[in-house]
Enzyme design. Structure first.
Site, PDB file in Angstrom:
ATOM      1  N   HIS A  94       0.829  -1.201   0.000  1.00 53.99           N
ATOM      2  CA  HIS A  94       0.000   0.000   0.000  1.00 53.99           C
ATOM      3  C   HIS A  94       0.870   1.260   0.000  1.00 53.99           C
ATOM      4  CE1 HIS A  94      -3.682   2.306   1.425  1.00 53.99           C
ATOM      5  NE2 HIS A  94      -2.706   3.146   1.737  1.00 53.99           N
ATOM      6  N   GLU A  95       1.798   1.331   0.929  1.00 50.25           N
ATOM      7  CA  GLU A  95       2.640   2.517   1.034  1.00 50.25           C
ATOM      8  C   GLU A  95       3.579   2.655  -0.160  1.00 50.25           C
ATOM      9  OE1 GLU A  95       1.815   4.688   3.035  1.00 50.25           O
ATOM     10  OE2 GLU A  95       0.564   3.476   4.362  1.00 50.25           O
TER      11      GLU A  95
END
Length: 556
Positions: free
Chosen positions: A420-421
């Site tokens: 995600h990051e």
């Protein structure tokens, strides 16, 4: 961030605030405190800030040079409307200073994030904040002077070759004409820059450094301190008694400090009301969305539509209850995996290997960014004493590369958070590489596309490569949980924030009791307490107290 970056309700005075919020703006999970003593991570698991500055001393030596870049911006007062050439020169000076201060601030922010107890880093962050405030004061007349240009004359400016790269900036300034104050009024408003972040700073100091989280003894005999990483781990315990202990200990701590959090929350909402009224908006949410040109009905419609589909959420939760064989489904049961088997664990090295396979559909160029992030140590991986919890990406250093903070916990959620990051990081990397500084950032409204897409790629990859039936059930549970937390939980947060600001706008003081009642009523409404879906313990009314996104003005 909108094209006319650095605007807080139409005033060029809190770009500093936005940059300090960058750590939160693109976070996949709530930023939690870590107060227990933890071991030191190997050097390769810590980020390398030397790409920003070789050392603290180099930062200190560069700060005066960066601050000196503000003088040409200050000299632009009264010059913005003189000619297209003068305006272009002023924009060049403004964004040159903004880019330099952003880099200075980025370094200090990351230092504080990994160790909030570092007094030197705190002082550096404060110094960067003061420089942001000075830049805000120096540029306070920017919008006002441009808005004052007669329409016919402004059209000639818009078509001037020298201003071509600032056309969208100008369009956004003109669009916000109804909310633009005079130069003198904006000058006064700019003096509030250092006050604007006070509530957020108090929140993080209290949450990260000072909350006294208790220890509990689990069924196994193990005694653990229920900090946020421990909460994330043990809320998935197969033992119902352990889960209940963990939830009671964690939220009980926030309950003990709820009056302090409420006073701080109320102060933050009062700040928003001040800027809303000063800039002539009808509501706090309109003021927050205005810079990104997002209509309020997009926000409210989203909430309405998600709430309309609560029966779908309830159907999933009832199915989960049935699969797990639970007599009642409690709020403390929501994070249980669908299988009774021990959940899979992954080292960070394994997460990196999974990430390489997951992103293959995005091509070689995208894969090279991942390899670069590993080689150049963009990521600070593990929990540490004094380190802010959760995860975030900060891409504010335009000429360097993004940084990712994690609190890796060797579980599936950590792998998903990493992807995600990194989605945010790749987004910022491409944007910084292909766009001029004034357009390189992007509004929150678009930010989560790249990150959640990576999560879905991870689901697809793992479901396709491990056909073990038990693992498949585990993954299906994770996919459903991801949908619950991304769609329903985030809409719930948006609903609460909207209602809290509306209550304040109607003249209510946001006391701990009122915030608890508002949150608990919504929690029961979304999770079907009256319908017999999830039993909500009144203690969880205080959950609002530890959600940092509420300090980022309608982030959700």
């Amino acid at each position: 961030m909108p094209a006319a970056s650095g605007v807080f309700n139409g005033v060029h005075m809190t770009f500093y605030s936005w940059r300090n919020a960058a750590a939160l703006a693109f976070s996949s999970v709530t930023l939690f405190p870590i107060s227990s003593a933890l071991g030191q991570s190997p050097e390769q698991d810590k980020w390398d800030l030397t790409a920003l500055y070789p050392s603290d001393e180099a930062w200190t030596q560069d700060a005066p040079r960066v601050e000196a870049l503000i003088a040409p911006v200050a000299q632009c007062k009264g010059q913005w409307s003189k000619s297209p050439a003068a305006m272009a020169k002023c924009f060049d000076a403004y964004y040159l200073a903004q880019k330099a201060v952003a880099r200075l601030s980025n370094y200090a922010d990351q230092k504080v994030s990994v160790n909030g107890e570092d007094a030197k880093a705190q002082a550096m962050k404060g110094q960067a904040g003061k420089i942001w405030a000075k830049l805000g004061e120096a540029s306070s007349s920017l919008d006002s002077e441009i808005i004052a240009i007669p329409e016919t004359k402004l059209k000639t400016f818009l078509n001037a070759p020298g201003l071509k790269s600032y056309r969208m900036v100008l369009d956004n300034i003109v669009r916000q004409r109804p909310h633009t104050l005079s130069a003198a009024e904006n000058q006064i408003l700019s003096y509030s820059a250092e006050l604007a972040d006070g509530s957020r700073e108090v929140f993080h100091a209290l949450t990260t450094l000072n909350l006294p989280f208790p220890k509990v003894t689990l069924k196994s005999g193990e005694t653990v301190q229920i900090t946020a990483p421990a909460f994330g781990k043990y809320r998935q315990s197969p033992d119902a008694g352990d889960r209940e202990k963990v939830f009671q200990a964690f939220f009980g701590t926030y309950k003990d400090f709820r009056e302090t959090y409420a006073a701080n929350f109320n102060s933050m909402v009062n700040r928003d009301a001040f800027y809303r009224k000063a800039n002539k908006y009808e509501s706090d949410v309109e003021a927050a969305l205005g810079a990104s040109n997002v209509p309020v009905n997009v926000y409210t419609r989203m909430i309405e539509q998600v709430k309309a589909y609560r029966p779908l959420l309830w159907r999933y939760l009832k199915l989960k209850q049935k699969v797990l064989g639970l007599k009642d489904l409690k709020y403390s049961d929501l994070y249980l995996p669908l299988t009774q088997e021990t959940p899979p664990s992954y080292t960070f090295a394994e997460a990196q290997k999974i990430a390489r396979e997951t992103i293959k559909p995005l091509g070689e160029d995208y894969a090279k960014i991942l390899e670069l992030s590993i080689k150049d140590r963009w990521v600070d991986v593990y929990p540490a004493k004094g380190k802010v919890g959760g995860a975030y990406m900060d891409g504010s250093a335009y000429d360097v590369h993004p940084y990712l903070l994690m609190n890796y916990n060797n579980d599936y959620e950590s792998v998903s958070t990493y992807l995600h990051e990194f989605g945010h990081a790749a987004h910022s990397y491409y944007s910084n590489k292909t766009q001029p500084f004034q357009y390189a950032d992007y509004p929150t409204f678009a930010a989560e596309v790249a990150s959640t897409f990576n999560e879905n790629l991870l689901h697809h990859h793992l479901m396709g490569t491990n056909k073990d039936p038990k693992f498949q059930i585990f993954m299906l549970g994770q996919i459903l949980e991801n949908f619950r937390t991304t769609v329903f939980r985030q809409a719930f947060f948006a609903d609460f924030e909207w209602r809290a600001h509306e209550l304040a706008q109607k003249g209510n003081t946001l006391t701990a009791d009122l915030l608890d009642k508002t949150y608990l009523d919504l929690l029961k409404e979304y999770y079907g307490d009256a319908e017999g879906v999830v039993k909500i313990d009144p203690l969880y009314a205080v959950e609002w107290a530890f959600i940092p996104h509420f300090y980022n003005r309608f982030y959700v």
